[in-house]
Design a protein around this motif. Structure first.
Motif, PDB file in Angstrom:
ATOM      1  N   GLY A  33       0.824  -1.197   0.000  1.00 41.58           N
ATOM      2  CA  GLY A  33       0.000   0.000   0.000  1.00 41.58           C
ATOM      3  C   GLY A  33       0.859   1.247   0.000  1.00 41.58           C
ATOM      4  O   GLY A  33       2.067   1.192   0.202  1.00 41.58           O
ATOM      5  N   ALA A  34       0.267   2.384  -0.226  1.00 44.41           N
ATOM      6  CA  ALA A  34       1.002   3.629  -0.287  1.00 44.41           C
ATOM      7  C   ALA A  34       1.475   4.005   1.101  1.00 44.41           C
ATOM      8  O   ALA A  34       0.788   3.791   2.097  1.00 44.41           O
ATOM      9  CB  ALA A  34       0.125   4.728  -0.862  1.00 44.41           C
ATOM     10  N   GLY A  35       2.664   4.583   1.157  1.00 38.05           N
ATOM     11  CA  GLY A  35       3.200   5.055   2.413  1.00 38.05           C
ATOM     12  C   GLY A  35       2.852   6.505   2.623  1.00 38.05           C
ATOM     13  O   GLY A  35       1.956   7.061   1.972  1.00 38.05           O
ATOM     14  N   VAL A  36       3.581   7.144   3.521  1.00 35.52           N
ATOM     15  CA  VAL A  36       3.400   8.565   3.785  1.00 35.52           C
ATOM     16  C   VAL A  36       4.081   9.348   2.664  1.00 35.52           C
ATOM     17  O   VAL A  36       5.229   9.060   2.303  1.00 35.52           O
ATOM     18  CB  VAL A  36       4.019   8.948   5.143  1.00 35.52           C
ATOM     19  N   SER A  37       3.376  10.292   2.106  1.00 31.98           N
ATOM     20  CA  SER A  37       3.980  11.113   1.062  1.00 31.98           C
ATOM     21  C   SER A  37       4.027  12.568   1.508  1.00 31.98           C
ATOM     22  O   SER A  37       3.174  13.022   2.290  1.00 31.98           O
ATOM     23  CB  SER A  37       3.223  10.981  -0.259  1.00 31.98           C
ATOM     24  N   CYS A  51       1.601  17.014   3.895  1.00 29.82           N
ATOM     25  CA  CYS A  51       1.817  15.620   4.284  1.00 29.82           C
ATOM     26  C   CYS A  51       0.534  14.820   4.037  1.00 29.82           C
ATOM     27  O   CYS A  51      -0.547  15.191   4.526  1.00 29.82           O
ATOM     28  CB  CYS A  51       2.198  15.513   5.754  1.00 29.82           C
ATOM     29  N   ASP A  52       0.667  13.711   3.305  1.00 28.76           N
ATOM     30  CA  ASP A  52      -0.432  12.764   3.107  1.00 28.76           C
ATOM     31  C   ASP A  52      -0.117  11.502   3.899  1.00 28.76           C
ATOM     32  O   ASP A  52       0.774  10.738   3.512  1.00 28.76           O
ATOM     33  CB  ASP A  52      -0.601  12.414   1.633  1.00 28.76           C
ATOM     34  N   PRO A  53      -0.819  11.258   4.995  1.00 30.94           N
ATOM     35  CA  PRO A  53      -0.498  10.094   5.826  1.00 30.94           C
ATOM     36  C   PRO A  53      -1.043   8.812   5.210  1.00 30.94           C
ATOM     37  O   PRO A  53      -1.772   8.829   4.217  1.00 30.94           O
ATOM     38  CB  PRO A  53      -1.219  10.410   7.131  1.00 30.94           C
ATOM     39  N   ILE A  54      -0.690   7.706   5.832  1.00 31.50           N
ATOM     40  CA  ILE A  54      -1.244   6.423   5.426  1.00 31.50           C
ATOM     41  C   ILE A  54      -2.737   6.421   5.745  1.00 31.50           C
ATOM     42  O   ILE A  54      -3.144   6.856   6.834  1.00 31.50           O
ATOM     43  CB  ILE A  54      -0.512   5.271   6.138  1.00 31.50           C
ATOM     44  N   SER A  55      -3.531   5.934   4.811  1.00 33.38           N
ATOM     45  CA  SER A  55      -4.980   5.934   4.989  1.00 33.38           C
ATOM     46  C   SER A  55      -5.375   5.178   6.249  1.00 33.38           C
ATOM     47  O   SER A  55      -4.904   4.058   6.500  1.00 33.38           O
ATOM     48  CB  SER A  55      -5.649   5.281   3.774  1.00 33.38           C
ATOM     49  N   SER A  79       0.719   7.165  12.357  1.00 27.85           N
ATOM     50  CA  SER A  79       0.612   5.891  13.064  1.00 27.85           C
ATOM     51  C   SER A  79      -0.851   5.603  13.386  1.00 27.85           C
ATOM     52  O   SER A  79      -1.720   6.457  13.222  1.00 27.85           O
ATOM     53  CB  SER A  79       1.437   5.905  14.353  1.00 27.85           C
ATOM     54  N   LEU A  80      -1.079   4.371  13.884  1.00 23.39           N
ATOM     55  CA  LEU A  80      -2.438   3.956  14.204  1.00 23.39           C
ATOM     56  C   LEU A  80      -2.988   4.648  15.445  1.00 23.39           C
ATOM     57  O   LEU A  80      -4.194   4.631  15.674  1.00 23.39           O
ATOM     58  CB  LEU A  80      -2.503   2.440  14.357  1.00 23.39           C
ATOM     59  N   PHE A 112       7.354   7.053   8.465  1.00 23.62           N
ATOM     60  CA  PHE A 112       7.828   8.368   8.042  1.00 23.62           C
ATOM     61  C   PHE A 112       7.752   8.556   6.537  1.00 23.62           C
ATOM     62  O   PHE A 112       7.986   7.623   5.759  1.00 23.62           O
ATOM     63  CB  PHE A 112       9.278   8.576   8.489  1.00 23.62           C
ATOM     64  N   GLY A 113       7.474   9.780   6.140  1.00 25.06           N
ATOM     65  CA  GLY A 113       7.588  10.170   4.758  1.00 25.06           C
ATOM     66  C   GLY A 113       9.033  10.500   4.416  1.00 25.06           C
ATOM     67  O   GLY A 113       9.901  10.507   5.289  1.00 25.06           O
ATOM     68  N   PRO A 114       9.292  10.827   3.135  1.00 21.13           N
ATOM     69  CA  PRO A 114      10.666  11.103   2.701  1.00 21.13           C
ATOM     70  C   PRO A 114      11.174  12.467   3.139  1.00 21.13           C
ATOM     71  O   PRO A 114      12.371  12.726   3.064  1.00 21.13           O
ATOM     72  CB  PRO A 114      10.562  11.034   1.176  1.00 21.13           C
TER      73      PRO A 114
END
Lengths: 114, 113
Positions: A1-5, A23-27, A95-96, A105-107
């Motif tokens: 799945g997509a990570g943090v972007s 910042c786009d967090p994990i869904s 995080s959850l 973490f994002g990049p």
């Protein structure tokens, strides 16, 4: 799945300009954190959201720094009237929600203020 | 308040040698402890974490760490270093009352032939 972007990945600003970092967090992740990492240092905590509520902003270095997460998902860190000392990498993590949960973490966004 | 001390800002080992990166923590309540790795121009990736279950924690890429309460330590080890292990390593602590991570200053691991 997509990570943090995070976007942008790199930002050059002239001293005094305002910047906005996204910042786009994990869904589905409830918690969102912002950290600042100066060159050669470990990340330092800036602020923390649980859903849309900003529960801790004790790490924000001045009132020029402002963060929001209005719908409990995407977050924006805004820096007004940037100064040279603001140059750093800004890291977002999600995080959850519990303290023992892994923060992903994002990049990062590398900000250079000239 | 919580804090982390990483002894040694730079560690150099030969390929195939033991890796030992030191981390000591301070916390007034039971801590959660983490090791993250950071490659150049990338974010942090979790290697392993301690959350009050087993004191010996195994992580990715052959790394492990042991929580020693009496020594307030959480040192990271790997039996045999590989060139791809060269990176910056950060130890971090959080607690049940403060979800934020408090990081050490990092240790740069160099692996030589």
């Amino acid at each position: 799945g997509a990570g943090v972007s995070q976007s942008p990945r790199y930002k050059v600003a002239k001293r005094g300009q305002d910047v906005a970092l996204r910042c786009d967090p994990i869904s589905g992740h409830v918690s969102l954190f912002w950290y600042q990492q100066a060159l050669g240092q470990g990340p330092e905590f800036l602020t923390y959201f649980q859903n849309e509520a900003q529960l801790d902003k004790s790490g924000l270095p001045s009132d020029r720094f402002f963060a929001e997460r209005p719908e409990g998902s995407v977050s924006t860190l805004k820096i007004q009237r940037t100064q040279q000392e603001d140059s750093a990498v800004y890291l977002c993590a999600s995080s959850l929600g519990h303290a023992e949960e892994t923060q992903y973490f994002g990049p990062g966004t590398r900000l250079l203020v000239l | 308040a919580q804090s982390v001390t990483q002894l040694g800002s730079h560690v150099s080992v030969s390929e195939g040698a033991l890796v030992l990166l030191r981390c000591n923590y301070s916390s007034s309540v039971p801590p959660y402890l983490f090791w993250y790795v950071q490659y150049p121009n990338q974010g942090l990736q979790l290697l392993l974490k301690y959350t009050s279950a087993a004191t010996l924690v195994k992580g990715i890429n052959g790394f492990e760490a042991e929580f020693k309460k009496s020594e307030t330590s959480f040192h990271l080890t790997k039996p045999s270093a590989h060139m791809s292990d060269a990176a910056e390593y950060f130890c971090a602590v959080s607690t049940g009352t403060a979800s934020k991570l408090t990081f050490g200053t990092g240790t740069r691991l160099q692996v030589t032939l």
